[in-house]
Design an enzyme around this catalytic site. Structure first.
Site, short mmCIF file in Angstrom:
data_model
loop_
_atom_site.label_atom_id
_atom_site.label_comp_id
_atom_site.label_asym_id
_atom_site.label_seq_id
_atom_site.Cartn_x
_atom_site.Cartn_y
_atom_site.Cartn_z
CE LYS A 43 -0.16 -0.04 4.82
NZ LYS A 43 -1.17 -0.45 6.15
NE ARG A 141 -7.10 -0.19 10.52
CZ ARG A 141 -5.78 -0.34 9.79
NH1 ARG A 141 -5.08 0.86 10.05
NH2 ARG A 141 -5.62 -0.92 9.78
CG HIS A 182 -3.42 -4.84 11.65
ND1 HIS A 182 -2.80 -5.40 10.57
CD2 HIS A 182 -3.57 -3.16 11.92
CE1 HIS A 182 -1.62 -3.79 10.92
NE2 HIS A 182 -3.04 -2.89 11.10
NE ARG A 238 -2.74 -8.43 6.99
CZ ARG A 238 -3.03 -8.39 8.58
NH1 ARG A 238 -3.66 -9.59 8.11
NH2 ARG A 238 -3.47 -7.88 9.57
CE1 TYR A 283 10.13 31.87 1.19
CE2 TYR A 283 10.41 30.02 1.53
CZ TYR A 283 10.37 30.93 0.98
OH TYR A 283 9.53 30.85 -0.36
CB CYS A 330 11.92 26.16 1.01
SG CYS A 330 13.39 27.15 1.74
CG ASP A 332 10.37 24.35 -4.78
OD1 ASP A 332 9.35 22.66 -5.24
OD2 ASP A 332 10.65 24.80 -4.60
C1 PLP Z 1 -0.27 -1.85 6.89
C2 PLP Z 1 -0.59 -2.97 7.09
C3 PLP Z 1 -0.15 -3.90 7.52
C4 PLP Z 1 1.52 -4.09 7.32
O1 PLP Z 1 1.47 -3.89 8.99
P1 PLP Z 1 3.31 -3.75 9.18
O2 PLP Z 1 3.61 -3.20 10.14
O3 PLP Z 1 4.19 -2.33 7.52
O4 PLP Z 1 3.85 -4.71 8.73
C5 PLP Z 1 -0.69 -5.42 8.23
N1 PLP Z 1 -2.47 -5.47 7.90
C6 PLP Z 1 -2.63 -4.89 7.82
C7 PLP Z 1 -4.24 -4.77 7.56
C8 PLP Z 1 -2.14 -3.28 7.04
O5 PLP Z 1 -3.30 -2.08 7.06
#
Ligand code: PLP
Length: 396
Positions: A43, A141, A182, A238, A283, A330, A332
């Protein structure tokens, strides 16, 4: 012209070391049995590393599944002819369901309502959509709440989790391929909350099995859990941040694996001048030189994802010497004081993130200065910086 066309030699470049990526993948592979499948979380443009190239590199090396959060991220991969299965973490709109079916993109189902919607859409277009059920065991979540966490009366067709999932499993044109949860705190030293999440998840899986609902893929482990919680691996994991060579937090035991940062950022001094004492920089004139010195201008700024909180706090490396960012970052450009570096010239290489020999500026160093985490540092460095894919030590 693609934003990543490197035909115009960039003064600032992101170097993404695909050998380091492979190395990190091998390190994670060692942590879990060969029968456990590894999903690569790519992602947010692979945490800023470029999703297409990262996907191509790891799919060759035993990763068989990809995860993204937005449908646009899945579309980018399909447009690049990457045909591995993709799990979408985020929500899909009804109009996106046909695309997902045609393109082998799995939906995350976090409620019966949503499941009914995608089922209707799948029926309409005459296809079957593969889904992974998301269970909220304590992240707060997305996901269906296990009964132990539910409060009555329930809202929006919410039922005891087993019943809600049983209803989902009876919907037409849905193929219940997976179930997942998660973790909120897998990267904390204290694993109490995570152990509670694992119990709830395992328990729900068992109660579903009694009803003959057995989604074949079960997954919960993010990087921290891959490294420290083998009991959370189920049959799929994951992998995110650790693939990119960064630690999920300081509390995860760094002895668990040898990770190599994949991303580095190099730039070039494009302007150089000797300035007197009391000279004002950038700045707001927040920096005033305490003595005569040499100030260099580096073409990277907050629009590239170099955080403005690094104003007068960040450090870069020139000729193996760490030098301070002076004045405000800044949009850039950023200025550094190179008064301590002998014989600096315009065109000199500057390491913004990464190392020169033993001298290093890490994503964690930058994160500390910005009061954030390494995840945000790399994910913020964006497509304005062209990526150069490298293998091994060149250009680092
Ligand atoms: C981002 C994410 C992960 C990966 O987590 P890491 O800590 O980067 O390994 C796994 N599962 C879900 C649902 C996530 O949103």
């Amino acid at each position: 012209m693609s934003p990543r066309n490197t035909a115009f030699l960039p003064q600032t470049a992101m170097n993404v070391d695909l050998s380091a990526l492979s190395h990190n993948l091998r390190e994670l592979r060692k942590k879990t049995p060969g029968s456990t499948r590894i999903m690569a979380v790519i992602k947010a443009d692979a945490y800023g590393h470029g999703a297409v190239a990262v996907a191509r590199a790891i799919l060759d090396q035993g990763v068989s599944f990809l995860c993204v959060s937005r449908i646009s991220e899945a579309v980018e991969l399909r447009n690049a002819a990457i045909d591995a299965p993709i799990l979408l973490f985020g929500n899909a709109l009804p109009s996106q369901v046909p695309y997902m079916i045609q393109n082998n993109i799995r939906a995350t189902v976090a409620s019966l309502d949503f499941a009914q919607m995608i089922s209707r859409e799948a029926v309409k277009c005459g296809g079957t959509i593969k889904v992974h059920i998301k269970v909220d065991t304590g992240m707060g979540r997305l996901g269906i709440l296990p009964s132990a966490l539910s409060v009555k009366p329930l809202v929006n067709g919410q039922g005891p989790a087993e019943e809600e999932i049983a209803s989902i499993s009876r919907l037409q044109c849905l193929d219940l391929e997976g179930i997942y949860t998660h973790f909120a705190n897998a990267d904390s030293r204290d694993k109490t909350h995570t152990m509670g999440q694992i119990d709830l998840f395992s328990n729900l899986i068992e109660r579903l099995e009694i009803r003959n609902i057995c989604p074949p893929l079960r997954h919960s482990a993010n990087s921290a859990a891959i490294l420290e919680l083998p009991g959370a691996h189920y049959n799929m994991v994951r992998a995110g941040i650790a693939l990119y060579g960064l630690w999920p937090s300081d509390e995860v035991d760094h002895g668990m694996a040898q990770l190599k940062p994949v991303m580095s950022i190099t730039s070039t001094i494009i302007h150089l001048k000797k300035v007197p004492r009391n000279f004002k920089i950038s700045y707001g004139s927040t920096h005033v030189t305490p003595e005569e010195t040499i100030i260099a201008t580096v073409p990277i700024g907050y629009a590239d994802g170099y955080n403005r909180l690094l104003s007068s706090r960040g450090q870069m490396i020139v000729k193996g010497i760490k030098v301070p960012v002076v004045g405000r970052v800044c949009m850039d450009f950023t200025m550094i004081d190179v008064g301590t570096v002998p014989n600096v010239q315009v065109g000199e290489k500057v390491t913004v993130l990464g190392h020169q020999g033993n001298v290093r500026v890490s994503a964690d160093d930058i994160a500390r200065l910005c009061n954030t985490i390494n995840y945000e540092v790399v994910a913020s460095l964006n497509r304005r910086i062209p990526i150069r894919y490298i293998h091994g030590k060149e250009n680092r």
